[in-house]
Scaffold this motif. Structure first.
Motif, mmCIF file in Angstrom:
data_model
loop_
_atom_site.group_PDB
_atom_site.id
_atom_site.type_symbol
_atom_site.label_atom_id
_atom_site.label_comp_id
_atom_site.label_asym_id
_atom_site.label_seq_id
_atom_site.Cartn_x
_atom_site.Cartn_y
_atom_site.Cartn_z
ATOM 1 N N ASP A 1 -9.524 -6.514 19.580
ATOM 2 C CA ASP A 1 -8.473 -6.229 20.569
ATOM 3 C C ASP A 1 -7.810 -4.876 20.356
ATOM 4 N N PHE A 2 -7.784 -4.367 19.129
ATOM 5 C CA PHE A 2 -7.166 -3.065 18.866
ATOM 6 C C PHE A 2 -8.148 -1.916 19.005
ATOM 7 N N ILE A 3 -9.446 -2.205 19.011
ATOM 8 C CA ILE A 3 -10.442 -1.135 19.095
ATOM 9 C C ILE A 3 -10.887 -0.922 20.535
ATOM 10 N N ASP A 4 -11.399 -1.971 21.161
ATOM 11 C CA ASP A 4 -11.838 -1.812 22.546
ATOM 12 C C ASP A 4 -11.491 -3.017 23.410
ATOM 13 N N GLY A 5 -10.518 -3.798 22.953
ATOM 14 C CA GLY A 5 -10.071 -4.971 23.702
ATOM 15 C C GLY A 5 -8.744 -4.719 24.393
ATOM 16 N N ALA A 6 -7.887 -5.727 24.399
ATOM 17 C CA ALA A 6 -6.630 -5.719 25.147
ATOM 18 C C ALA A 6 -5.740 -4.510 24.859
ATOM 19 N N LEU A 7 -5.711 -4.036 23.618
ATOM 20 C CA LEU A 7 -4.876 -2.898 23.238
ATOM 21 C C LEU A 7 -5.715 -1.748 22.655
ATOM 22 N N GLY A 8 -6.968 -1.699 23.019
ATOM 23 C CA GLY A 8 -7.870 -0.684 22.486
ATOM 24 C C GLY A 8 -7.547 0.709 22.968
ATOM 25 N N LYS B 1 -9.189 5.103 22.684
ATOM 26 C CA LYS B 1 -10.276 5.991 22.228
ATOM 27 C C LYS B 1 -10.042 6.413 20.785
ATOM 28 N N GLU B 2 -8.769 6.578 20.390
ATOM 29 C CA GLU B 2 -8.464 6.957 19.013
ATOM 30 C C GLU B 2 -8.914 5.872 18.045
ATOM 31 N N ALA B 3 -8.663 4.609 18.411
ATOM 32 C CA ALA B 3 -9.080 3.490 17.554
ATOM 33 C C ALA B 3 -10.596 3.433 17.456
ATOM 34 N N ALA B 4 -11.279 3.591 18.571
ATOM 35 C CA ALA B 4 -12.744 3.549 18.564
ATOM 36 C C ALA B 4 -13.320 4.679 17.703
ATOM 37 N N THR C 1 -1.383 2.915 12.993
ATOM 38 C CA THR C 1 -0.640 3.684 11.997
ATOM 39 C C THR C 1 0.849 3.453 12.120
ATOM 40 N N ASP C 2 1.347 3.473 13.353
ATOM 41 C CA ASP C 2 2.774 3.451 13.629
ATOM 42 C C ASP C 2 3.377 2.053 13.674
ATOM 43 N N ILE C 3 2.572 1.036 13.497
ATOM 44 C CA ILE C 3 3.111 -0.327 13.519
ATOM 45 C C ILE C 3 2.681 -1.050 12.246
ATOM 46 N N CYS D 1 -7.068 6.221 10.253
ATOM 47 C CA CYS D 1 -6.011 5.468 10.935
ATOM 48 C C CYS D 1 -5.868 6.011 12.348
ATOM 49 N N ALA D 2 -5.351 5.178 13.230
ATOM 50 C CA ALA D 2 -5.011 5.608 14.587
ATOM 51 C C ALA D 2 -3.759 4.862 15.008
ATOM 52 N N GLY D 3 -2.899 5.585 15.721
ATOM 53 C CA GLY D 3 -1.675 4.979 16.216
ATOM 54 C C GLY D 3 -1.793 4.608 17.677
ATOM 55 N N VAL D 4 -0.716 4.066 18.202
ATOM 56 C CA VAL D 4 -0.673 3.724 19.618
ATOM 57 C C VAL D 4 -0.886 4.987 20.448
ATOM 58 N N THR D 5 -0.287 6.086 19.999
ATOM 59 C CA THR D 5 -0.527 7.405 20.591
ATOM 60 C C THR D 5 -0.722 8.385 19.439
ATOM 61 N N PRO D 6 -1.351 9.517 19.684
ATOM 62 C CA PRO D 6 -1.463 10.518 18.616
ATOM 63 C C PRO D 6 -0.097 10.967 18.099
ATOM 64 N N GLU D 7 0.886 11.042 18.981
ATOM 65 C CA GLU D 7 2.226 11.456 18.565
ATOM 66 C C GLU D 7 2.879 10.415 17.663
#
Length: 185
Positions: free
Chosen positions: A15-22, A24-27, A126-128, A153-159
């Motif tokens: 779900d965090f890579i390519d699912g509900a909350l996926g 491109k950064e996570a992938a 990263t941010d959570i 690591c990857a966050g919800v956004t790069p920022e």
């Protein structure tokens, strides 16, 4: 007693890579995360995986009220750790009901307080969850060096990823930068 390094792989779930909350950064970090896991295994390091774990009542929880996207529902396809990750028998998997896991902090104190050389975090987000668990590890074992590999690591956004890394630095977490993050060319 010999000391060991621990690699914590945080919430590398479908779900965090390519699912509900996926995202491109996570992938993008899947391959470097797999490489990091293989290296840790070859070095004889301890591997611990966390798994965000929610239930059907998720939307009624405090988290669900602020993030109303059902994700990582126990036993669903999205809850599974991505199949590309090389998990082995004997690796520890901690199911956690929210961002950070006090059970994780207790495990570190009870099982590894006298034998751990360092703890490294990689994973999502990263941010959570990476941030939350790094704080818990730092509180549980304040004299053990804590490391976060920014490129794994990857966050919800790069920022928000960058903001979390900066916050971790202020609590004496060593942030590794091996060049720019792969999604920032």
């Amino acid at each position: 007693m010999s000391t060991k390094k621990i690699l914590i792989v945080v919430d590398m779930q479908v779900d965090f890579i390519d699912g509900a909350l996926g995202s491109k950064e996570a992938a993008t970090i899947v391959s470097p995360v797999c490489q990091k896991i293989e290296t840790a295994r070859q070095n004889g390091d301890i591997l611990i995986f966390t798994r965000d774990t929610h239930h059907e009542d998720y939307l009624d929880t405090e988290e669900g009220k602020h993030l109303p996207v059902p994700h990582c529902l126990k036993d669903s396809a999205g809850w599974q750790i991505d199949k590309r990750l090389p998990i082995a028998e004997g690796d520890t998997i901690i199911d956690k009901p929210t961002f950070g896991s006090l059970a994780f902090g207790n495990l570190l104190q009870q099982k590894y307080s006298s034998t751990v050389e360092s703890i490294e975090f990689i994973g999502l987000c990263t941010d959570i969850c990476v941030l939350s668990n790094a704080v818990i590890a730092k509180a549980a074992l304040p004299d053990v060096p804590i490391v976060v590999d920014a490129a794994c690591c990857a966050g919800v956004t790069p920022e928000s990823h960058d903001t979390a890394l900066a916050a971790m630095k202020t609590i004496q977490v060593n942030v590794l930068h091996q060049g720019q993050e792969p999604w920032r060319k």
